[in-house]
Design a protein around this motif. Structure first.
Motif, PDB file in Angstrom:
ATOM      1  N   GLU A 193       0.606  -0.654   0.141  1.00 14.08           N
ATOM      2  CA  GLU A 193       0.029  -0.230  -0.001  1.00 14.08           C
ATOM      3  C   GLU A 193       0.937   1.064  -0.246  1.00 14.08           C
ATOM      4  N   ILE A 194       0.508   1.702  -1.010  1.00 12.81           N
ATOM      5  CA  ILE A 194       1.713   3.189  -0.950  1.00 12.81           C
ATOM      6  C   ILE A 194       0.941   4.512  -0.465  1.00 12.81           C
ATOM      7  N   HIS A 195       1.092   5.172  -0.370  1.00 14.21           N
ATOM      8  CA  HIS A 195       0.356   6.767   0.295  1.00 14.21           C
ATOM      9  C   HIS A 195       1.039   7.917  -0.148  1.00 14.21           C
ATOM     10  N   VAL A 196       0.790   9.155  -0.928  1.00 10.49           N
ATOM     11  CA  VAL A 196       1.944  10.067  -1.344  1.00 10.49           C
ATOM     12  C   VAL A 196       1.043  10.774  -0.501  1.00 10.49           C
ATOM     13  N   PRO A 197       1.719  12.318  -0.115  1.00 11.13           N
ATOM     14  CA  PRO A 197       1.553  12.653   0.545  1.00 11.13           C
ATOM     15  C   PRO A 197       1.525  13.962  -0.395  1.00 11.13           C
ATOM     16  N   TYR A 198       0.885  15.202   0.115  1.00  9.74           N
ATOM     17  CA  TYR A 198       0.533  16.415  -0.427  1.00  9.74           C
ATOM     18  C   TYR A 198       1.676  16.923  -0.717  1.00  9.74           C
ATOM     19  N   GLY A 199       2.204  17.451  -2.395  1.00 11.44           N
ATOM     20  CA  GLY A 199       3.337  18.307  -2.575  1.00 11.44           C
ATOM     21  C   GLY A 199       4.631  17.270  -3.266  1.00 11.44           C
ATOM     22  N   LYS A 200       4.409  15.785  -3.229  1.00  9.76           N
ATOM     23  CA  LYS A 200       5.171  15.286  -4.501  1.00  9.76           C
ATOM     24  C   LYS A 200       4.113  13.962  -5.194  1.00  9.76           C
TER      25      LYS A 200
ATOM     26  N   ALA B 286      -0.122  13.653  -5.976  1.00  7.74           N
ATOM     27  CA  ALA B 286       0.048  14.032  -4.772  1.00  7.74           C
ATOM     28  C   ALA B 286      -1.684  13.571  -3.749  1.00  7.74           C
ATOM     29  N   GLY B 287      -1.708  13.088  -2.949  1.00 11.23           N
ATOM     30  CA  GLY B 287      -2.686  12.797  -2.009  1.00 11.23           C
ATOM     31  C   GLY B 287      -3.174  11.384  -2.169  1.00 11.23           C
ATOM     32  N   SER B 288      -2.721  10.801  -3.257  1.00 11.46           N
ATOM     33  CA  SER B 288      -3.216   8.954  -3.374  1.00 11.46           C
ATOM     34  C   SER B 288      -2.934   8.339  -2.835  1.00 11.46           C
ATOM     35  N   THR B 289      -3.886   6.894  -2.025  1.00 12.34           N
ATOM     36  CA  THR B 289      -3.700   6.100  -2.316  1.00 12.34           C
ATOM     37  C   THR B 289      -3.838   4.499  -2.935  1.00 12.34           C
ATOM     38  N   PHE B 290      -2.622   3.874  -3.047  1.00 14.35           N
ATOM     39  CA  PHE B 290      -2.822   3.035  -3.753  1.00 14.35           C
ATOM     40  C   PHE B 290      -2.107   1.531  -3.895  1.00 14.35           C
ATOM     41  N   SER B 291      -3.440   0.370  -3.707  1.00 13.62           N
ATOM     42  CA  SER B 291      -2.603  -1.071  -3.438  1.00 13.62           C
ATOM     43  C   SER B 291      -2.608  -1.986  -4.218  1.00 13.62           C
ATOM     44  N   TYR B 292      -1.319  -2.849  -4.382  1.00 16.32           N
ATOM     45  CA  TYR B 292      -1.669  -3.733  -5.367  1.00 16.32           C
ATOM     46  C   TYR B 292      -1.037  -5.096  -4.854  1.00 16.32           C
ATOM     47  N   PRO B 293      -0.657  -6.592  -4.792  1.00  9.83           N
ATOM     48  CA  PRO B 293      -0.353  -7.446  -4.478  1.00  9.83           C
ATOM     49  C   PRO B 293       0.793  -7.910  -4.702  1.00  9.83           C
ATOM     50  N   GLU B 294       2.059  -8.427  -4.141  1.00 10.68           N
ATOM     51  CA  GLU B 294       2.737  -9.148  -4.359  1.00 10.68           C
ATOM     52  C   GLU B 294       3.367  -9.622  -5.298  1.00 10.68           C
ATOM     53  N   ALA B 295       2.058 -10.373  -5.878  1.00 10.63           N
ATOM     54  CA  ALA B 295       2.767 -11.316  -7.626  1.00 10.63           C
ATOM     55  C   ALA B 295       0.847 -11.273  -7.696  1.00 10.63           C
ATOM     56  N   PHE B 296       0.612 -10.801  -9.505  1.00 10.03           N
ATOM     57  CA  PHE B 296      -0.433 -11.642 -10.183  1.00 10.03           C
ATOM     58  C   PHE B 296      -0.698 -12.428 -10.305  1.00 10.03           C
ATOM     59  N   GLU B 297      -1.436 -13.569  -9.453  1.00  8.81           N
ATOM     60  CA  GLU B 297      -1.927 -14.969  -9.190  1.00  8.81           C
ATOM     61  C   GLU B 297      -3.130 -15.268 -10.033  1.00  8.81           C
ATOM     62  N   LYS B 298      -4.025 -14.745  -9.695  1.00 11.42           N
ATOM     63  CA  LYS B 298      -4.917 -14.795 -10.142  1.00 11.42           C
ATOM     64  C   LYS B 298      -5.531 -14.856 -11.295  1.00 11.42           C
ATOM     65  N   ASN B 299      -5.679 -14.951 -12.145  1.00  4.33           N
ATOM     66  CA  ASN B 299      -6.476 -14.208 -13.531  1.00  4.33           C
ATOM     67  C   ASN B 299      -6.774 -13.108 -13.785  1.00  4.33           C
ATOM     68  N   THR B 300      -6.964 -12.126 -13.650  1.00  2.07           N
ATOM     69  CA  THR B 300      -7.038 -10.934 -13.345  1.00  2.07           C
ATOM     70  C   THR B 300      -5.658 -10.141 -12.687  1.00  2.07           C
ATOM     71  N   ARG B 301      -5.425  -8.894 -13.273  1.00  2.65           N
ATOM     72  CA  ARG B 301      -4.605  -7.977 -12.318  1.00  2.65           C
ATOM     73  C   ARG B 301      -5.088  -6.703 -11.454  1.00  2.65           C
ATOM     74  N   ASP B 302      -5.493  -6.976 -10.032  1.00  2.00           N
ATOM     75  CA  ASP B 302      -6.099  -5.997  -9.129  1.00  2.00           C
ATOM     76  C   ASP B 302      -4.856  -5.599  -8.578  1.00  2.00           C
ATOM     77  N   VAL B 303      -5.660  -3.686  -9.015  1.00  4.24           N
ATOM     78  CA  VAL B 303      -4.950  -3.728  -7.972  1.00  4.24           C
ATOM     79  C   VAL B 303      -6.372  -1.938  -7.636  1.00  4.24           C
ATOM     80  N   SER B 304      -6.204  -1.428  -6.986  1.00  3.56           N
ATOM     81  CA  SER B 304      -6.643  -0.535  -5.983  1.00  3.56           C
ATOM     82  C   SER B 304      -6.188   1.324  -6.038  1.00  3.56           C
ATOM     83  N   LEU B 305      -7.165   2.205  -6.092  1.00  5.15           N
ATOM     84  CA  LEU B 305      -6.792   3.559  -6.119  1.00  5.15           C
ATOM     85  C   LEU B 305      -7.780   4.340  -5.134  1.00  5.15           C
TER      86      LEU B 305
END
Length: 342
Positions: A113-120, A136-155
């Motif tokens: 999970e990545i949290h990007v602060p304001y100003g960056k 800036a101000g974004s939160t993003f998450s992704y898995p260690e590896a894409f093992e499923k039939n889809t590559r899922d990320v959250s934003l």
């Protein structure tokens, strides 16, 4: 404490394996599980179950045909040898299978999970090679590896994606309002919780967008098209008004790639044309890590145009001030905007 087999019992085991060669390969797997065999043969648990029934039938048949008491004792011991071998093999094989499944699940379930602060802003490369730039101000998450039939990320926030092509594994960006599905393309998703709209801008390729509250509706975007979805920030108990436009698809102006305002932030710029001051203020907050306070609410709806690049905060506000009747003051990390007296 477990019992160690005697030399006599190990000799009987060798005789047993010679009598039943089908189980020699299976026995090798147990040695591999213990680290004794570097190249184990593949054995499936269902094969072991079938073999177990077969061997007991053969042992039973041998006992029924035996009359001499002297011959019964070795066969009785063989039963124990057979039972011990098969139970150990079955347990070992199932443990091996379970461990392999756990390793696979672990890779898929470990989320970064990545949290990007304001100003960056922040750039990163995903396990499949996809390049992502986060605003800036974004939160993003992704898995260690894409093992499923889809590559899922959250934003939550804004991201610019250059997705590695893989027709067998669609790339899905999940936001609170919608899901963007792609195979390989370049696009931008803007999905801040407090913004009035959620936007998906496609530059190359093709994407399919699914609204969370209307999954049957599939919206297809082509290059240089933008989907604008009304971000309903009202409580879930309050239904949107009937007849209200929920989304629209617009075409981007015919401009150079570096003049597309929807992706100007990737180069740390703010490009705005006849936009409401309050919307530009939200971008200023993220770019300069400040809070903007409108002391005069009428300023919120003022339409402004301009380009902010490498200017400092005060220089940026000074540029806007040249064409808009307002004044500002900066107090620490807070910017106060008020109406300029005529």
């Amino acid at each position: 404490m477990g019992k160690t087999a005697s030399a006599e019992e190990l000799a009987e085991l060798d005789v047993f394996l010679e009598q039943f060669p089908n189980y020699k390969k299976t026995y090798q797997v147990t040695n591999a599980l213990k680290g004794n065999d570097p190249e184990p043969a593949e054995v499936k648990p269902e094969d072991i179950n079938g073999n177990l029934e077969e061997i007991w039938n053969r042992i039973k048949s041998s006992n029924e045909n035996t009359v001499n008491e002297v011959k019964v004792r070795p066969m009785f011991r063989w039963q124990w040898v057979a039972a011990a071998v098969l139970i150990f093999i079955a347990a070992g094989a199932l443990f091996y299978k379970k461990t392999a499944q756990q390793d696979s699940l672990t890779a898929e379930n470990i989320l970064h999970e990545i949290h990007v602060p304001y100003g960056k802003t922040q750039k990163l490369k995903l396990p499949d090679g996809t390049q992502v730039t986060l605003n800036a101000g974004s939160t993003f998450s992704y898995p260690e590896a894409f093992e499923k039939n889809t590559r899922d990320v959250s934003l939550t926030g804004e991201g610019f994606f250059e997705v590695t092509k893989n027709a067998k594994k669609p790339f899905l960006v999940h936001t609170a309002r919608l899901v963007v599905k792609v195979l390989g393309t370049v696009f931008n998703v803007k999905a801040f919780n407090n913004d009035k709209t959620v936007e998906t801008t496609l530059l190359k390729g093709k994407v399919q967008v699914e609204l969370k509250n209307n999954p049957e509706k599939k919206i297809i975007l082509l290059p240089n098209e933008k989907l604008i979805v009304i971000n309903n920030r009202e409580p879930k108990s309050i239904k949107p008004k009937e007849g209200k436009i929920e989304y629209q698809v617009t075409e981007l102006p015919d401009v150079k790639p570096d003049e597309v305002k929807e992706t100007a932030w990737v180069d740390n710029r703010i490009l705005f044309t006849n936009e409401m001051f309050e919307d530009v203020a939200a971008q200023i907050e993220r770019k300069y890590n400040v809070q903007v306070v409108f002391e005069d609410q009428a300023l919120r709806s003022e339409q402004i145009s301009g380009l902010l690049d490498k200017e400092t905060l005060k220089e940026a506000l000074g540029i806007i001030e040249l064409t808009t009747p307002f004044k500002f003051r900066v107090d620490g990390q807070t910017v106060y905007l008020s109406k300029k007296e005529k």
